[in-house]
Design a protein around this motif. Structure first.
Motif, short mmCIF file in Angstrom:
data_model
loop_
_atom_site.label_atom_id
_atom_site.label_comp_id
_atom_site.label_asym_id
_atom_site.label_seq_id
_atom_site.Cartn_x
_atom_site.Cartn_y
_atom_site.Cartn_z
N THR A 6 -35.84 39.50 66.10
CA THR A 6 -36.22 38.92 67.46
C THR A 6 -37.75 38.49 67.24
O THR A 6 -38.42 38.63 66.38
CB THR A 6 -36.23 40.04 68.53
N SER A 46 -25.02 38.38 72.35
CA SER A 46 -26.42 38.16 72.96
C SER A 46 -26.59 37.11 72.28
O SER A 46 -27.92 36.58 72.64
CB SER A 46 -27.26 39.58 72.45
N GLU A 90 -37.91 41.94 73.26
CA GLU A 90 -36.42 41.42 73.02
C GLU A 90 -35.61 42.45 72.05
O GLU A 90 -34.45 42.92 72.28
CB GLU A 90 -36.42 40.18 72.24
N VAL A 147 -28.44 37.11 69.28
CA VAL A 147 -29.70 37.62 68.41
C VAL A 147 -29.15 37.71 67.00
O VAL A 147 -27.87 38.06 66.88
CB VAL A 147 -30.19 38.90 68.85
#
Length: 107
Positions: free
Chosen positions: A51, A36, A56, A38
């Motif tokens: 995040t 992802s 998110e 992140v």
């Protein structure tokens, strides 16, 4: 804004476990988080992600659950630390503690 989310998620039903181990299922979650993009940190008891928004962070929880959606029962525990006007707390919070410890050792 910085949203730190510490969570653990794993199946509790026998259909998704290998005996007492859930590492195969947890690995699916970590792989999805990694892909992802992140920022995250894996710990022995869970995972911490950072995040920019709560939306998110909640999307990461949904992504994690999707990895276990074929399991009969899933346990999850979540903690949030939300702070405005800051970023990169995955690193800066640890650096702050290490800085204090270093000052105490050197005095």
């Amino acid at each position: 804004m910085s949203v730190l989310l510490e969570f653990s998620m794993f199946p509790t039903s026998d259909d998704c476990r290998n005996g007492s181990s859930v590492s195969a299922q947890v690995s699916k979650i970590i792989d999805a988080i990694d892909k992802s993009g992140v920022s995250y940190q894996l710990t022995p008891m869970g995972t911490v992600v950072e995040t920019d928004t709560m939306k998110e962070a909640l999307a990461i929880i949904e992504l994690a659950y999707e990895q276990l959606s074929d399991c009969e029962r899933v346990y999850s525990s979540l903690k949030f630390d939300i702070r405005k006007n800051t970023k990169n707390r995955l690193k800066t919070k640890i650096a702050s503690i290490e800085n204090v410890l270093n000052r105490e050792v050197n005095h």
